[in-house]
Design a protein around this motif. Structure first.
Motif, PDB file in Angstrom:
ATOM      1  N   UNK A 101      13.112   0.974  -4.492  1.00 17.33           N
ATOM      2  CA  UNK A 101      13.799   1.943  -5.347  1.00 17.33           C
ATOM      3  C   UNK A 101      13.877   3.316  -4.679  1.00 17.33           C
ATOM      4  N   UNK A 102      12.813   3.695  -3.980  1.00 16.77           N
ATOM      5  CA  UNK A 102      12.725   5.052  -3.447  1.00 16.77           C
ATOM      6  C   UNK A 102      13.331   5.168  -2.055  1.00 16.77           C
ATOM      7  N   UNK A 138       6.124  -2.969  -2.918  1.00 16.53           N
ATOM      8  CA  UNK A 138       7.423  -3.302  -2.338  1.00 16.53           C
ATOM      9  C   UNK A 138       8.550  -2.985  -3.307  1.00 16.53           C
ATOM     10  N   UNK A 139       8.357  -3.317  -4.576  1.00 13.83           N
ATOM     11  CA  UNK A 139       9.400  -3.042  -5.578  1.00 13.83           C
ATOM     12  C   UNK A 139       9.677  -1.540  -5.669  1.00 13.83           C
ATOM     13  N   UNK A 140       8.614  -0.758  -5.726  1.00 14.41           N
ATOM     14  CA  UNK A 140       8.781   0.692  -5.869  1.00 14.41           C
ATOM     15  C   UNK A 140       9.389   1.293  -4.605  1.00 14.41           C
ATOM     16  N   UNK A 184       0.816  -1.214   0.000  1.00 12.22           N
ATOM     17  CA  UNK A 184       0.000   0.000   0.000  1.00 12.22           C
ATOM     18  C   UNK A 184       0.853   1.269   0.000  1.00 12.22           C
ATOM     19  N   UNK A 185       2.009   1.201  -0.684  1.00 18.25           N
ATOM     20  CA  UNK A 185       2.772   2.416  -0.941  1.00 18.25           C
ATOM     21  C   UNK A 185       2.741   2.647  -2.439  1.00 18.25           C
ATOM     22  N   UNK A 186       2.186   3.770  -2.846  1.00 14.95           N
ATOM     23  CA  UNK A 186       1.933   4.009  -4.258  1.00 14.95           C
ATOM     24  C   UNK A 186       2.533   5.330  -4.720  1.00 14.95           C
ATOM     25  N   UNK A 187       2.797   5.401  -5.997  1.00 11.55           N
ATOM     26  CA  UNK A 187       3.288   6.640  -6.595  1.00 11.55           C
ATOM     27  C   UNK A 187       2.168   7.674  -6.620  1.00 11.55           C
ATOM     28  N   UNK A 221      13.634  10.308   3.123  1.00 12.41           N
ATOM     29  CA  UNK A 221      14.861   9.968   2.406  1.00 12.41           C
ATOM     30  C   UNK A 221      15.150   8.478   2.465  1.00 12.41           C
ATOM     31  N   UNK A 222      16.303   8.107   1.938  1.00 15.74           N
ATOM     32  CA  UNK A 222      16.714   6.707   1.933  1.00 15.74           C
ATOM     33  C   UNK A 222      16.926   6.215   3.365  1.00 15.74           C
TER      34      UNK A 222
END
Length: 257
Positions: free
Chosen positions: A203-204, A198-200, A83-86, A175-176
């Motif tokens: 990356x972020x 999870x994939x996105x 449930x983390x979306x762009x 941030x990272x």
């Protein structure tokens, strides 16, 4: 599950503290930010070592706490983070449909519709590979437990469905993260809400993360089989063992003999 907790205690001679749903702090309309603040306060009140390991099994709804807790974390693991979306997806019709479904489920929980909640949970979260007989057993047991659940459980369950659509906002702009993180995902979990999220997020945010998979699992691994408990425990033991200084040192010593 108890099995996983016992395995971790045995392997690391550790104490496991379980925070469930903070009944005093949650109503069906509690926001995710409010819940995260209450969770952070609860963690701060526990008699933990200066550094500890955090394992979350709630779709990543407390992921934002990792930034606050990172000075104290050896490592962390999140099971079925999602449930983390762009920003683009948050504006899409697909997200609007997801939000509508989450609100519908929240209202079912507020109304304590045990049969409907049970049917949806088993159909969408338990892997069909367990077989029809096992699915029937899970459904019967779950519905009975739901009928006997306290008011606080239903309030949390309703809030949880709403938090799914709030999770992205609590992570925005961060941030990272340099804390070692295991993303342990069910291999048949939904593509958009879990796998792609999870994939996105890797990356972020989660550049120090690793992904492992729970085989033949939709999401609710606890209900799928005892062998799933063993698989999850093994994945956690392996990852945590790499990042606890005392365990890592013993591994080096054994390798040097």
């Amino acid at each position: 599950s108890d099995y996983v907790a016992k395995e971790l205690c045995t392997m690391f001679r550790a104490k496991v503290f379980v925070i469930h749903y903070l009944p005093e702090a949650v109503t069906s309309n509690t926001t995710l930010i409010q819940y995260q603040e209450a969770m952070l306060e609860a963690i701060g009140a526990l008699p933990l070592n200066e550094k500890f390991v955090l394992v979350e099994n709630a779709h990543g709804i407390t992921a934002a706490l990792l930034w606050s807790l990172r000075p104290r974390l050896h490592c962390s693991a999140m099971i079925n983070f999602g449930f983390w979306f762009s920003d683009e997806f948050l504006e899409s019709d697909a997200f609007k449909r997801m939000a509508t479904t989450c609100e519908m489920m929240a209202k079912m929980c507020e109304s304590k519709e045990a049969a409907k909640v049970c049917k949806g949970s088993v159909a969408n979260m338990v892997h069909s590979g367990v077989g029809p007989d096992a699915l029937a057993v899970v459904a019967t047991k779950l519905e009975e437990e739901l009928k006997n659940s306290p008011e606080a459980f239903w309030s949390y369950s309703a809030a949880l469905r709403r938090w799914f659509t709030q999770n992205a906002a609590t992570l925005k702009g961060r941030g990272k993260l340099d804390t070692p993180l295991l993303l342990l995902l069910s291999d048949s979990a939904p593509a958009a809400s879990v796998q792609e999220s999870a994939r996105h997020a890797r990356e972020v945010f989660f550049s120090c993360s690793r992904v492992s998979y729970i085989q033949s699992s939709n999401q609710w691994w606890e209900a799928e089989s005892v062998s799933q408990h063993a698989s999850v425990a093994a994945a956690l033991v392996s990852f945590i063992g790499e990042h606890l200084p005392s365990v890592a040192q013993r591994q080096v010593e054994r390798a040097s003999v």
